[in-house]
Design an enzyme around this catalytic site. Structure first.
Site, PDB file in Angstrom:
ATOM      1  N   GLU A  76       4.958  -7.015   9.939  1.00  0.00           N
ATOM      2  CA  GLU A  76       5.764  -6.478   8.850  1.00  0.00           C
ATOM      3  C   GLU A  76       5.287  -5.062   8.585  1.00  0.00           C
ATOM      4  O   GLU A  76       4.134  -4.842   8.221  1.00  0.00           O
ATOM      5  CB  GLU A  76       5.616  -7.339   7.579  1.00  0.00           C
ATOM      6  CG  GLU A  76       6.479  -8.581   7.629  1.00  0.00           C
ATOM      7  CD  GLU A  76       6.501  -9.386   6.325  1.00  0.00           C
ATOM      8  OE1 GLU A  76       7.167 -10.433   6.301  1.00  0.00           O
ATOM      9  OE2 GLU A  76       5.854  -8.967   5.345  1.00  0.00           O
TER      10      GLU A  76
ATOM     11  N   ASP B  34       4.718  -4.111  -6.123  1.00  0.00           N
ATOM     12  CA  ASP B  34       3.410  -4.051  -5.484  1.00  0.00           C
ATOM     13  C   ASP B  34       2.286  -3.772  -6.462  1.00  0.00           C
ATOM     14  O   ASP B  34       2.446  -3.022  -7.416  1.00  0.00           O
ATOM     15  CB  ASP B  34       3.416  -2.968  -4.398  1.00  0.00           C
ATOM     16  CG  ASP B  34       4.186  -3.419  -3.160  1.00  0.00           C
ATOM     17  OD1 ASP B  34       3.749  -4.400  -2.542  1.00  0.00           O
ATOM     18  OD2 ASP B  34       5.229  -2.815  -2.851  1.00  0.00           O
TER      19      ASP B  34
END
Ligand SMILES: Cc1ncc(COP(=O)(O)O)c(C=O)c1O
Lengths: 267, 409
Positions: A49, A60
């Site tokens: 990824e 995040d």
């Protein structure tokens, strides 16, 4: 066959689970990313990824926020990231690569342009963190035309009815977010993850990956027992953060953490 | 992605957003999966309560007795003289409890929070007005309150930071990114994802994922509804133009929404022109930006050619935001509202003018509307009427203005 499907088919035949590392493209420097991708493959990655840096990574935690900032300090763009995938493909035609990021860079490039360029670069799938199935119809069409997988998130908060919709829209694999929180969050509860995965498995044959909270061999092995794929991000990105100016050390650290997880999962 | 703006059915425009939260191509819900269920629940709760007379009555009662509504529509005679054209009225949101329009929305959302039973509320804030308004209603309802604020803003809005702390709120300075309002919103979203079970997010402007743009608009629409009624009482007719500043767009949509179908009423949204629209140092996404996706909705953004969000500049913290509510994006495309800008210097001049000749000290945000409103009035006939939404009072900005004037307090 799309590389993602092939990968899960091969693993299944071998009785193994997928190990999926995440790194942010362009971190710590754009010209290092392809090398790091190869390092990840050599040390046990089944799928990569690759993060597309964004100025406002809302989902995040601090570790990946800082990775984005390092990559953006070099102006790493979506186009650059696709260039990295293309370069990676020159010597690796087997390992699937999935882009993970936020919608706006894709939106600004244009869905059609993006999908065509992604295909031409040798990309295999896309996970847009802030694009739930409800908003994804148009992009999904272009991805499908180009045989690119559209991977969606599932969360502990996802009710059954939504889970069903997501299963119908997703392809490649599903990414189960193990904890309520941002990337790099605290420990996950394997029993809880298992209960949720069982609930999802009733609705789909897609492979189920689990991410958030996996940081070492022990957590990777525990999650591998209940899922089809183990996704690791912040723990790897931290290896980059701590050795920003020492590429060889980064490779060593990534490699040893990956091997630790691989061995624990395969044991 | 632009819209055909001929033959727009304005009644249909007032019925937006769609069930999925869209205003044409704008709005929607672009968040990570963890938040989707909470947004669905909130949408359902709001749909139910907004039709519940008991909820409405409670909201109206709080606005009357706690906020002090209706706020006056004040004829600014000397400002009118100075501008030398149309009659200028000021909608006095600065007289609300806590000193700005923000409280209209926080009262409403805090009531929603109460119905969810969640004991904690969070908010993002730029100028600190929304943070203060949230901390205020949280104090009153006994809710635990955390406010996220960019570090840059913590420094330039010290007074409000201390006010929030006095009210019992925790103020969390945000250092990531540009350390301003957009980063505060990122951090609030991150906190919310982590604590979604027991926390209600009170968003301070008409942006964010559906249903926020709709419910913030509904709660702020009291501004425009009162203005219509008051204009009829005072002048026997509706104004010719209404003017409001646009940060995320909550005070402006509150003023504009009730006027959408009144085609004869021209509407002006004033963005922060910063150092001027020719450079990059401004915060005017509707004037100079492009469509994109940020903070849960598709709208006009200040972004670079790679889709990264740009840093913004404005002398006023409350307008220093690279996005704008999605309904404004739509109203721009259909041509119903004109979006313009006032620079830092123009806003500061208006701040001084209004203070000196009317004895009303406006917030620097509102000063942008005053600056443009005066210019607009100057070009209109003396029997015409302009209403400027005075979204807040300027006490919080005294430090900023003083230091720009080279004075240390
Ligand atoms: C007094 C005042 N006016 C306007 C604004 C801008 O917000 P909005 O565009 O949502 O009204 C703020 C924001 O802090 C404010 O404090």
């Amino acid at each position: 066959m799309n590389r993602v499907d092939q990968c899960f088919a091969d693993l299944k035949a071998a009785g193994k689970k997928a190990l999926i590392p995440y790194i942010t493209g362009g971190d710590p420097k754009p010209n290092l990313t392809v090398e790091l991708m190869h390092t990840l493959v050599e040390s046990g990655a089944d799928i990569i990824e690759l993060g597309v840096p964004f100025s406002d990574p809302m989902a995040d935690g601090p570790t990946i926020q800082l990775a984005c900032e390092r990559a953006l300090a070099h102006n790493t763009s979506l186009k650059d990231i696709l260039g990295m995938v293309k370069e990676f493909r020159e010597t690796n035609t087997k390992t699937p690569v999935v882009l993970m990021g936020y919608l706006n860079p894709v939106e600004v490039m244009g869905y059609e342009t993006f999908a065509n360029l992604a295909k031409a670069s040798g990309l295999d799938g896309v996970l847009v963190v802030d694009m739930p199935p409800e908003e994804s119809q148009e992009l999904a069409g272009y991805l499908k035309e180009n045989d690119l997988k559209m991977i969606f998130l599932m969360a502990p908060t996802t009710p059954d009815a939504r889970a069903k919709t997501i299963c119908e829209h997703g392809s490649g694999y599903l990414y189960y977010v193990s904890v309520k929180g941002v990337t790099g969050s605290a420990a996950l509860d394997v029993a809880d993850v298992k209960a949720n995965l069982d609930r999802i498995r009733e609705k789909t044959d897609l492979p189920l990956g689990v991410g958030f909270g996996i940081k070492d061999g022990q957590t990777a092995a525990a999650v591998a027992k209940v899922s089809d794929a183990v996704i690791v991000g912040s723990a790897l990105v931290r290896c980059i953060e701590e050795n920003e100016n020492a590429p060889e050390v980064i490779k060593q650290k990534l490699s040893s953490l990956m091997k630790e997880m691989r061995e624990a999962m395969d044991a | 992605m632009s819209i055909d703006n001929t033959n727009v059915d304005l009644k249909a425009v007032t019925e937006l957003p769609t069930e999925t939260g869209h205003f044409g191509p704008y709005g929607g819900r672009f968040v990570s999966e963890t938040l989707m269920a909470a947004l669905d629940d909130l949408t359902e709760l709001y749909e139910r309560l907004s039709k519940d007379p008991a909820f409405q009555a409670e909201y109206d009662k709080d606005l009357a007795h706690y906020v002090g509504r209706p706020s006056p529509l004040y004829f600014a005679e000397r400002l009118t003289e100075k501008a030398g054209g149309a009659k200028i009225y000021l909608k006095r949101e600065d007289l609300n409890h806590t000193g700005a329009h923000k409280v209209n929305n926080t009262i409403g959302q805090a009531l929603l929070a109460k119905y969810t039973g969640k004991p904690k509320v969070i908010a993002e804030t730029g100028a600190g007005q929304h943070g203060v308004a949230t901390a205020t209603v949280a104090a009153r309802l006994g809710l635990q309150c955390t406010v996220f604020m960019g570090k840059t803003d913590v420094e330039r809005q010290k007074l409000n930071v201390y006010r929030m702390r006095l009210l019992g709120a925790e103020v969390v300075p945000v250092t990531s990114g540009t350390a301003t309002l957009k980063d505060a919103m990122n951090e609030a979203m991150r906190h919310w994802v982590t604590n979604v079970d027991d926390t209600f997010y009170i968003i301070g402007t008409a942006a964010g994922p559906h249903p926020y743009p709709k419910l913030v608009r509904d709660f702020q629409s009291i501004i425009g509804r009162e203005t219509k009624r008051q204009s009829m009482e005072l002048e026997g007719r509706l104004p010719d133009a209404v003017v409001a500043c646009v940060g995320g767009g909550s005070n402006a949509i509150g003023m504009f929404y009730p006027f959408i179908e009144d085609e004869a009423v021209a509407m002006y949204g004033v963005e922060a022109g910063g150092h001027g629209l020719d450079g990059d140092d401004h915060a005017a996404p509707l004037c100079k930006g492009k469509p994109g996706v940020l903070h849960g909705n598709r709208t006009y953004l200040m972004e670079d050619e790679n889709g990264q969000i740009m840093g913004t500049h404005s002398v006023s913290a409350g307008l220093d935001y690279p996005g704008v509510g999605p309904e404004h994006a739509y109203l721009k495309d259909i041509g119903r509202v004109n979006y313009v800008a006032a620079t830092d210097d123009e806003a500061l001049e208006a701040f001084h003018t209004l203070t000196e000749i009317e004895g009303i000290m406006p917030a620097l945000e509102s000063s942008h509307a005053v600056a443009y409103g005066m210019k607009l009035a100057a070009g209109m006939d003396k029997d015409q009427i302009v209403v400027i939404n005075l979204s807040g009072r300027g006490d919080k900005d005294i430090h900023t203005v003083a230091s720009l004037d080279g004075i240390e307090i």
